[in-house]
Write a protein that holds these residues in place. Structure first.
Motif, PDB file in Angstrom:
ATOM      1  N   LEU A  32       0.822  -1.201   0.000  1.00  0.00           N
ATOM      2  CA  LEU A  32       0.000   0.000   0.000  1.00  0.00           C
ATOM      3  C   LEU A  32       0.862   1.259   0.000  1.00  0.00           C
ATOM      4  O   LEU A  32       1.822   1.362   0.778  1.00  0.00           O
ATOM      5  CB  LEU A  32      -0.918   0.037   1.227  1.00  0.00           C
ATOM      6  CG  LEU A  32      -1.993  -1.033   1.336  1.00  0.00           C
ATOM      7  CD1 LEU A  32      -2.716  -0.920   2.669  1.00  0.00           C
ATOM      8  CD2 LEU A  32      -2.974  -0.906   0.188  1.00  0.00           C
ATOM      9  N   GLY A  33       0.485   2.198  -0.811  1.00  0.00           N
ATOM     10  CA  GLY A  33       1.192   3.473  -0.855  1.00  0.00           C
ATOM     11  C   GLY A  33       1.132   4.209   0.475  1.00  0.00           C
ATOM     12  O   GLY A  33       2.091   4.891   0.860  1.00  0.00           O
ATOM     13  N   LEU A  34       0.013   4.063   1.187  1.00  0.00           N
ATOM     14  CA  LEU A  34      -0.121   4.716   2.489  1.00  0.00           C
ATOM     15  C   LEU A  34       0.909   4.189   3.482  1.00  0.00           C
ATOM     16  O   LEU A  34       1.469   4.951   4.272  1.00  0.00           O
ATOM     17  CB  LEU A  34      -1.522   4.506   3.061  1.00  0.00           C
ATOM     18  CG  LEU A  34      -2.665   5.211   2.337  1.00  0.00           C
ATOM     19  CD1 LEU A  34      -4.003   4.787   2.926  1.00  0.00           C
ATOM     20  CD2 LEU A  34      -2.513   6.704   2.408  1.00  0.00           C
ATOM     21  N   THR A  35       1.144   2.900   3.442  1.00  0.00           N
ATOM     22  CA  THR A  35       2.137   2.298   4.335  1.00  0.00           C
ATOM     23  C   THR A  35       3.518   2.849   4.017  1.00  0.00           C
ATOM     24  O   THR A  35       4.261   3.250   4.918  1.00  0.00           O
ATOM     25  CB  THR A  35       2.132   0.763   4.203  1.00  0.00           C
ATOM     26  OG1 THR A  35       0.827   0.273   4.508  1.00  0.00           O
ATOM     27  CG2 THR A  35       3.155   0.122   5.128  1.00  0.00           C
ATOM     28  N   LYS A  36       3.854   2.892   2.738  1.00  0.00           N
ATOM     29  CA  LYS A  36       5.156   3.422   2.329  1.00  0.00           C
ATOM     30  C   LYS A  36       5.310   4.885   2.740  1.00  0.00           C
ATOM     31  O   LYS A  36       6.380   5.306   3.184  1.00  0.00           O
ATOM     32  CB  LYS A  36       5.346   3.256   0.825  1.00  0.00           C
ATOM     33  CG  LYS A  36       5.536   1.810   0.396  1.00  0.00           C
ATOM     34  CD  LYS A  36       5.678   1.705  -1.112  1.00  0.00           C
ATOM     35  CE  LYS A  36       5.886   0.286  -1.548  1.00  0.00           C
ATOM     36  NZ  LYS A  36       7.273  -0.141  -1.584  1.00  0.00           N
ATOM     37  N   GLN A  37       4.233   5.652   2.612  1.00  0.00           N
ATOM     38  CA  GLN A  37       4.274   7.058   2.996  1.00  0.00           C
ATOM     39  C   GLN A  37       4.501   7.201   4.503  1.00  0.00           C
ATOM     40  O   GLN A  37       5.288   8.045   4.937  1.00  0.00           O
ATOM     41  CB  GLN A  37       2.980   7.756   2.589  1.00  0.00           C
ATOM     42  CG  GLN A  37       2.974   9.241   2.872  1.00  0.00           C
ATOM     43  CD  GLN A  37       1.691   9.923   2.441  1.00  0.00           C
ATOM     44  OE1 GLN A  37       0.787   9.320   1.881  1.00  0.00           O
ATOM     45  NE2 GLN A  37       1.601  11.203   2.730  1.00  0.00           N
ATOM     46  N   MET A  38       3.848   6.371   5.293  1.00  0.00           N
ATOM     47  CA  MET A  38       4.023   6.441   6.741  1.00  0.00           C
ATOM     48  C   MET A  38       5.450   6.091   7.142  1.00  0.00           C
ATOM     49  O   MET A  38       6.048   6.767   7.994  1.00  0.00           O
ATOM     50  CB  MET A  38       3.025   5.509   7.438  1.00  0.00           C
ATOM     51  CG  MET A  38       1.590   5.987   7.306  1.00  0.00           C
ATOM     52  SD  MET A  38       0.395   4.801   7.940  1.00  0.00           S
ATOM     53  CE  MET A  38       0.499   5.137   9.684  1.00  0.00           C
ATOM     54  N   ILE A  39       6.011   5.069   6.525  1.00  0.00           N
ATOM     55  CA  ILE A  39       7.387   4.674   6.824  1.00  0.00           C
ATOM     56  C   ILE A  39       8.341   5.811   6.463  1.00  0.00           C
ATOM     57  O   ILE A  39       9.232   6.172   7.234  1.00  0.00           O
ATOM     58  CB  ILE A  39       7.769   3.385   6.063  1.00  0.00           C
ATOM     59  CG1 ILE A  39       6.860   2.230   6.480  1.00  0.00           C
ATOM     60  CG2 ILE A  39       9.239   3.034   6.299  1.00  0.00           C
ATOM     61  CD1 ILE A  39       6.893   1.048   5.523  1.00  0.00           C
ATOM     62  N   MET A  40       8.134   6.387   5.277  1.00  0.00           N
ATOM     63  CA  MET A  40       8.989   7.489   4.831  1.00  0.00           C
ATOM     64  C   MET A  40       8.918   8.666   5.810  1.00  0.00           C
ATOM     65  O   MET A  40       9.931   9.292   6.115  1.00  0.00           O
ATOM     66  CB  MET A  40       8.561   7.928   3.426  1.00  0.00           C
ATOM     67  CG  MET A  40       9.421   9.015   2.810  1.00  0.00           C
ATOM     68  SD  MET A  40       8.904  10.709   3.142  1.00  0.00           S
ATOM     69  CE  MET A  40       7.247  10.750   2.532  1.00  0.00           C
ATOM     70  N   LEU A  41       7.746   8.951   6.341  1.00  0.00           N
ATOM     71  CA  LEU A  41       7.607  10.064   7.282  1.00  0.00           C
ATOM     72  C   LEU A  41       8.323   9.787   8.605  1.00  0.00           C
ATOM     73  O   LEU A  41       8.895  10.706   9.208  1.00  0.00           O
ATOM     74  CB  LEU A  41       6.125  10.371   7.515  1.00  0.00           C
ATOM     75  CG  LEU A  41       5.417  11.023   6.327  1.00  0.00           C
ATOM     76  CD1 LEU A  41       3.907  11.033   6.537  1.00  0.00           C
ATOM     77  CD2 LEU A  41       5.941  12.426   6.071  1.00  0.00           C
ATOM     78  N   VAL A  42       8.315   8.544   9.051  1.00  0.00           N
ATOM     79  CA  VAL A  42       9.059   8.192  10.268  1.00  0.00           C
ATOM     80  C   VAL A  42      10.562   8.346  10.020  1.00  0.00           C
ATOM     81  O   VAL A  42      11.280   8.919  10.846  1.00  0.00           O
ATOM     82  CB  VAL A  42       8.726   6.762  10.745  1.00  0.00           C
ATOM     83  CG1 VAL A  42       9.599   6.369  11.939  1.00  0.00           C
ATOM     84  CG2 VAL A  42       7.250   6.639  11.102  1.00  0.00           C
ATOM     85  N   VAL A  43      11.029   7.866   8.876  1.00  0.00           N
ATOM     86  CA  VAL A  43      12.448   7.999   8.527  1.00  0.00           C
ATOM     87  C   VAL A  43      12.822   9.483   8.425  1.00  0.00           C
ATOM     88  O   VAL A  43      13.865   9.914   8.933  1.00  0.00           O
ATOM     89  CB  VAL A  43      12.764   7.252   7.204  1.00  0.00           C
ATOM     90  CG1 VAL A  43      14.155   7.581   6.706  1.00  0.00           C
ATOM     91  CG2 VAL A  43      12.593   5.749   7.409  1.00  0.00           C
ATOM     92  N   ARG A  44      11.962  10.251   7.794  1.00  0.00           N
ATOM     93  CA  ARG A  44      12.203  11.691   7.657  1.00  0.00           C
ATOM     94  C   ARG A  44      12.323  12.337   9.034  1.00  0.00           C
ATOM     95  O   ARG A  44      13.196  13.174   9.276  1.00  0.00           O
ATOM     96  CB  ARG A  44      11.063  12.332   6.860  1.00  0.00           C
ATOM     97  CG  ARG A  44      11.186  13.826   6.666  1.00  0.00           C
ATOM     98  CD  ARG A  44       9.994  14.335   5.840  1.00  0.00           C
ATOM     99  NE  ARG A  44      10.084  15.739   5.591  1.00  0.00           N
ATOM    100  CZ  ARG A  44       9.555  16.684   6.368  1.00  0.00           C
ATOM    101  NH1 ARG A  44       8.885  16.349   7.449  1.00  0.00           N
ATOM    102  NH2 ARG A  44       9.680  17.950   6.052  1.00  0.00           N
TER     103      ARG A  44
END
Length: 174
Positions: A118-130
């Motif tokens: 899911l794109g939403l999952t990838k977006q959430m992970i990216m925001l945590v990394v950011r």
């Protein structure tokens, strides 16, 4: 520790989920426009609801992680079997981020991102990394540069934000 934030989120967001179409239609019935006069579409509303939901979810996870994680508790929190739930895995990555464990956070974030559909999952992970890069002083070399490349690839704006935060952290540290 992992279950209660999700129970709270379910309680808070279930009405939106159950009434999603009605909410969207009610908004669209008023023929809303952007500040520039462009008619707002269903896709625009959907994207904004997703972004607001992600922000809400991650803020709850971050609150729990920031109040419960330190160098002594992270080992106990890692003993929980979080691998059967994407939500629990994202929480665990957030916990590693709050504990300042870059390597553990990076490995877990990359693994989940690689398997996420899911794109939403990838977006959430990216925001945590950011968030890690914005809140922690870590040299952008080696593994850190690799993580920046994996999660922000061609996104020069995000890369610039991370580099500026890194430079600011160095200045504040002096």
């Amino acid at each position: 520790m992992y279950r209660y934030p999700n129970k709270l989120l379910y309680f808070m967001l279930k009405d939106i989920d159950e009434n999603y179409d009605k909410i969207i239609n009610d908004i669209l019935d008023s023929a809303p426009r952007t500040r520039k006069g462009k008619l707002i579409t269903r896709d625009m509303i959907t994207k904004e609801l997703q972004n607001q939901s992600i922000a809400y979810i991650l803020s709850i996870y971050d609150f729990v992680a920031s109040t419960s994680v330190n160098g002594k508790t992270i080992d106990d929190l890692n003993k929980f079997d979080y691998s059967n739930s994407t939500n629990y895995m994202i929480q665990n990555i957030m916990m590693e981020e709050n504990a300042g464990n870059f390597h553990a956070m990076a490995v877990k974030a990359e693994a989940l991102n690689k398997n996420a559909t899911l794109g939403l999952t990838k977006q959430m992970i990216m925001l945590v990394v950011r968030k890690y890069f914005l809140c922690h002083d870590i040299p952008l070399i080696g593994e850190a540069q690799h993580v920046v490349d994996v999660f922000f690839g061609e996104n020069e704006v995000q890369k610039r934000v991370i580099r500026m935060a890194h430079a600011k952290n160095k200045i504040v540290k002096k």
